[in-house]
Design an enzyme around this catalytic site. Structure first.
Site, mmCIF file in Angstrom:
data_model
loop_
_atom_site.group_PDB
_atom_site.id
_atom_site.type_symbol
_atom_site.label_atom_id
_atom_site.label_comp_id
_atom_site.label_asym_id
_atom_site.label_seq_id
_atom_site.Cartn_x
_atom_site.Cartn_y
_atom_site.Cartn_z
ATOM 1 N N ASP A 220 0.847 -1.192 0.000
ATOM 2 C CA ASP A 220 0.000 0.000 0.000
ATOM 3 C C ASP A 220 0.885 1.247 0.000
ATOM 4 O OD1 ASP A 220 -2.069 -1.779 0.203
ATOM 5 O OD2 ASP A 220 -2.455 -1.401 2.328
ATOM 6 N N GLN A 221 0.382 2.316 -0.563
ATOM 7 C CA GLN A 221 1.176 3.536 -0.676
ATOM 8 C C GLN A 221 1.752 4.020 0.652
ATOM 9 O OE1 GLN A 221 -0.334 6.410 -3.426
ATOM 10 N NE2 GLN A 221 0.668 8.121 -2.426
#
Length: 225
Positions: free
Chosen positions: A57-58
């Protein structure tokens, strides 16, 4: 980019992704690891193929492996499916857990593409995918209301660790999407502004030689900074 590369040879790349950069994105003007690695290979005069094997995930920092050839991508993808490729994470969660307590979580997750959120649903729900992980408490921060846990993934679902741990009553600190009011307040109190999740260990068989490779990077957990 050179500083992000942990290991490289002619068929694969292992990188240390910083928090805040996407693994891959189609959004114009936003940096992502795939684009950075393609540019890196182009500058070296190499073919720019980058095979995405798994994602982070970012907001999440840590280790990622990418393939430099199609055959390596196919091999690593098979390893991911049969769990030869192993991924371990460290996380700070709400709650003072018993030291060395552990467990296995098996849930069914459904992703909402409109909101880019996932949730735990009943087995058989349309679009639901099985999600499995193991967790173990490695440190309890007495008086601070939180604990550090190590997580091993057996599947790679959208936002899996964040969703499953939150559903089990252990929401990640700094997680504004899946955290509870209590965990968000605790995060603010402790000064934790990013999702407290770190991909700290990666193990696999080299797709060409079959040699066992294991890489691990240390996490300076928010409470220890």
């Amino acid at each position: 980019m050179d500083k992000m590369i942990v290991y490289e040879d002619n068929v694969l790349l292992i990188t240390h992704k910083p928090a805040g950069i996407a693994t891959q994105t189609s959004r114009i003007g936003h940096a992502d690891m795939v684009s950075e690695l393609k540019n890196y290979r182009k500058r070296k005069g190499e073919d720019t193929y980058i095979g995405v094997i798994h994602r982070l995930d970012q907001p999440v920092e840590g280790l990622l492996v990418f393939a430099k050839t199609q055959s390596a991508a196919e091999n690593l993808s098979r390893q991911l499916q049969d769990h030869t490729l192993k991924k371990s994470y460290l996380a700070l969660v709400q709650g003072e857990l018993d030291q060395n307590s552990d467990g296995k979580l098996t849930d069914f997750l459904q992703k909402d593409n409109r909101t880019n959120l996932s949730k735990v649903v009943n087995e058989g729900t349309c679009g639901a995918k099985k999600a499995v992980l193991n967790w173990k408490c490695i440190e309890t921060y007495r008086g601070k209301g939180c604990s550090a846990v190590e997580v091993e993934l057996f599947t790679g679902r959208h936002h899996q660790i964040r969703v499953q741990l939150a559903n089990a009553g252990m929401p990640l600190l700094g997680d504004m999407k899946y955290g509870t009011d209590v965990s968000k307040a605790l995060s603010k109190q402790l000064g934790i502004t990013n999702t407290a999740l770190f991909a700290h260990k990666l193990a696999l068989l080299h797709p060409k030689t079959g040699k066992y490779l294991e890489y691990k990077i240390e996490w300076q957990a928010p409470l220890m900074q």
